[in-house]
Design an enzyme around this catalytic site. Structure first.
Site, PDB file in Angstrom:
ATOM      1  N   LYS A  13      -1.644 -16.623  -9.254  1.00 44.16           N
ATOM      2  CA  LYS A  13      -1.009 -17.841  -9.797  1.00 44.16           C
ATOM      3  C   LYS A  13      -0.492 -18.718  -8.660  1.00 44.16           C
ATOM      4  O   LYS A  13      -0.752 -19.916  -8.619  1.00 44.16           O
ATOM      5  CB  LYS A  13       0.150 -17.478 -10.739  1.00 44.16           C
ATOM      6  CG  LYS A  13      -0.230 -16.530 -11.869  1.00 44.16           C
ATOM      7  CD  LYS A  13       0.945 -16.176 -12.745  1.00 44.16           C
ATOM      8  CE  LYS A  13       2.060 -15.423 -12.061  1.00 44.16           C
ATOM      9  NZ  LYS A  13       1.735 -14.024 -11.681  1.00 44.16           N
ATOM     10  N   ARG A  88       8.167 -16.361 -19.231  1.00 46.09           N
ATOM     11  CA  ARG A  88       7.700 -14.990 -19.101  1.00 46.09           C
ATOM     12  C   ARG A  88       8.148 -14.109 -20.267  1.00 46.09           C
ATOM     13  O   ARG A  88       7.855 -12.917 -20.288  1.00 46.09           O
ATOM     14  CB  ARG A  88       8.279 -14.407 -17.814  1.00 46.09           C
ATOM     15  CG  ARG A  88       7.215 -13.856 -16.905  1.00 46.09           C
ATOM     16  CD  ARG A  88       7.898 -13.271 -15.715  1.00 46.09           C
ATOM     17  NE  ARG A  88       7.676 -14.132 -14.587  1.00 46.09           N
ATOM     18  CZ  ARG A  88       7.227 -13.698 -13.425  1.00 46.09           C
ATOM     19  NH1 ARG A  88       6.971 -12.435 -13.239  1.00 46.09           N
ATOM     20  NH2 ARG A  88       7.048 -14.535 -12.443  1.00 46.09           N
ATOM     21  N   ARG A 127      -0.439  -8.123   0.237  1.00 41.99           N
ATOM     22  CA  ARG A 127       0.052  -9.504   0.439  1.00 41.99           C
ATOM     23  C   ARG A 127       1.035  -9.578   1.606  1.00 41.99           C
ATOM     24  O   ARG A 127       1.869  -8.707   1.803  1.00 41.99           O
ATOM     25  CB  ARG A 127       0.764  -9.987  -0.835  1.00 41.99           C
ATOM     26  CG  ARG A 127       1.466 -11.334  -0.626  1.00 41.99           C
ATOM     27  CD  ARG A 127       1.899 -11.990  -1.894  1.00 41.99           C
ATOM     28  NE  ARG A 127       2.718 -11.150  -2.731  1.00 41.99           N
ATOM     29  CZ  ARG A 127       3.004 -11.441  -3.989  1.00 41.99           C
ATOM     30  NH1 ARG A 127       2.551 -12.541  -4.552  1.00 41.99           N
ATOM     31  NH2 ARG A 127       3.751 -10.636  -4.700  1.00 41.99           N
ATOM     32  N   ARG A 160       6.858  -8.766   0.878  1.00 41.54           N
ATOM     33  CA  ARG A 160       7.917  -8.910  -0.119  1.00 41.54           C
ATOM     34  C   ARG A 160       8.451  -7.525  -0.499  1.00 41.54           C
ATOM     35  O   ARG A 160       7.684  -6.595  -0.646  1.00 41.54           O
ATOM     36  CB  ARG A 160       7.351  -9.606  -1.371  1.00 41.54           C
ATOM     37  CG  ARG A 160       7.791 -11.049  -1.493  1.00 41.54           C
ATOM     38  CD  ARG A 160       7.045 -11.807  -2.546  1.00 41.54           C
ATOM     39  NE  ARG A 160       7.196 -11.297  -3.910  1.00 41.54           N
ATOM     40  CZ  ARG A 160       6.700 -11.906  -4.987  1.00 41.54           C
ATOM     41  NH1 ARG A 160       6.038 -13.054  -4.847  1.00 41.54           N
ATOM     42  NH2 ARG A 160       6.860 -11.403  -6.182  1.00 41.54           N
ATOM     43  N   ARG A 171       6.687  -3.744 -12.204  1.00 36.92           N
ATOM     44  CA  ARG A 171       6.410  -5.144 -12.563  1.00 36.92           C
ATOM     45  C   ARG A 171       5.240  -5.241 -13.547  1.00 36.92           C
ATOM     46  O   ARG A 171       5.254  -6.067 -14.460  1.00 36.92           O
ATOM     47  CB  ARG A 171       6.105  -5.966 -11.296  1.00 36.92           C
ATOM     48  CG  ARG A 171       7.369  -6.256 -10.484  1.00 36.92           C
ATOM     49  CD  ARG A 171       7.050  -6.597  -9.049  1.00 36.92           C
ATOM     50  NE  ARG A 171       6.307  -7.816  -8.900  1.00 36.92           N
ATOM     51  CZ  ARG A 171       5.589  -8.115  -7.818  1.00 36.92           C
ATOM     52  NH1 ARG A 171       5.526  -7.274  -6.805  1.00 36.92           N
ATOM     53  NH2 ARG A 171       4.954  -9.262  -7.745  1.00 36.92           N
TER      54      ARG A 171
END
Ligand code: AP5
Ligand code: MG
Length: 225
Positions: A13, A88, A127, A160, A171
């Protein structure tokens, strides 16, 4: 045009929102980025949100809704924005709809990133982000030219905190339990479009552009009628 990007963590996203903002001039409003900025600055919102984010849980609805509606209302360019990571929950979606209806700025399109668990898990684990400019990398899919260093500004890359194996798992559970149902919510409204989130970033962008072009052409057609 006002667009919501919907999909699991790691679906891409943020990556696509940045490209759309650059190429088409959308204002990119990422709930996660705004929350992380608040945590960094130690604001009241940041203090309340930090523990939830580190555990991979959703920040309570009321905090996020107020923060995002204020951000939209204070934005200079309100007509063309992308919401990345908001809403969300069904409650957030209904609140957003009722407030945007009052502003006469309804959401016109929701893009669902259909992505497999295997793909998102490896994307999140690999990431890396720039500590200065926020640029987004992946150690395998989109590596920087020099390991650990941002191509754009030369600053150090970091991982992160919520991209650890355990928190990724949490998550994804939260997404399944609380966010996935929004696919049906927006399908029922007739504004849901789908892209193949598993594809490489350039191909996802091609699908997105095609959807946007079709919608713009439809709008021109309606105006011309
Ligand atoms: P947030 O920051 O929004 O995290 P998220 O939804 O978990 O999504 P991500 O940012 O992890 O994934 P993405 O889809 O943006 O993927 P990306 O483009 O980076 O939220 C963080 C936390 O804040 C939440 O857990 C919650 O606590 C809180 N929060 C946020 N919004 C909230 C809300 N509305 N309500 C309550 N709480 C909220 O890509 C991932 C990686 O893959 C990158 O390395 C990238 O380089 C790579 N990549 C991207 N696309 C491709 C591709 N097509 N091919 C190959 N690699 C790719
Ligand atoms: Mg993101």
């Amino acid at each position: 045009m006002r667009i919501v990007l919907l999909g699991p963590p790691g679906a891409g996203k943020g990556t696509q929102a940045v490209i759309l903002a650059e190429k088409k001039g959308f204002l990119h409003l990422s709930t996660g980025d705004i929350l992380r900025e608040n945590v960094k600055k130690g604001t009241e919102i940041g203090k309340k949100a930090k523990a939830f984010m580190e555990k991979g849980e959703l920040v309570p609805d009321d905090i996020v809704i107020e923060m995002m509606l204020d951000t939209i209302k204070n934005a200079r360019e309100q007509e063309n924005f992308i919401l990345d990571g908001f809403p969300r929950t069904a409650y957030q979606a209904k609140k957003l709809d009722s407030e945007l209806d009052k502003l006469k700025l309804p959401i016109e399109m929701v893009v669902y990133f259909k992505t497999s668990i295997k793909v998102v898990t490896s994307r999140l684990a690999g990431r890396r982000l720039c500590s200065k400019c926020g640029a987004n990398y992946h150690i395998v899919n989109m590596p920087p030219k020099k390991q650990g260093v941002c191509d754009k500004c030369g600053a150090e890359l970091y991982q992160r905190k919520d991209d650890s194996v355990e928190t990724i798992k949490k998550r994804l559970e939260v997404y399944d339990g609380q966010t996935k149902e929004l696919i049906d919510y927006y399908k029922a409204k007739g504004i849901l479009k789908e892209v193949s989130g598993d594809l490489e970033a350039q191909k996802v962008y091609s699908e997105l552009s095609e959807i946007l072009n079709t919608c713009e052409a439809d709008d021109r057609h309606k105006v011309g009628r």
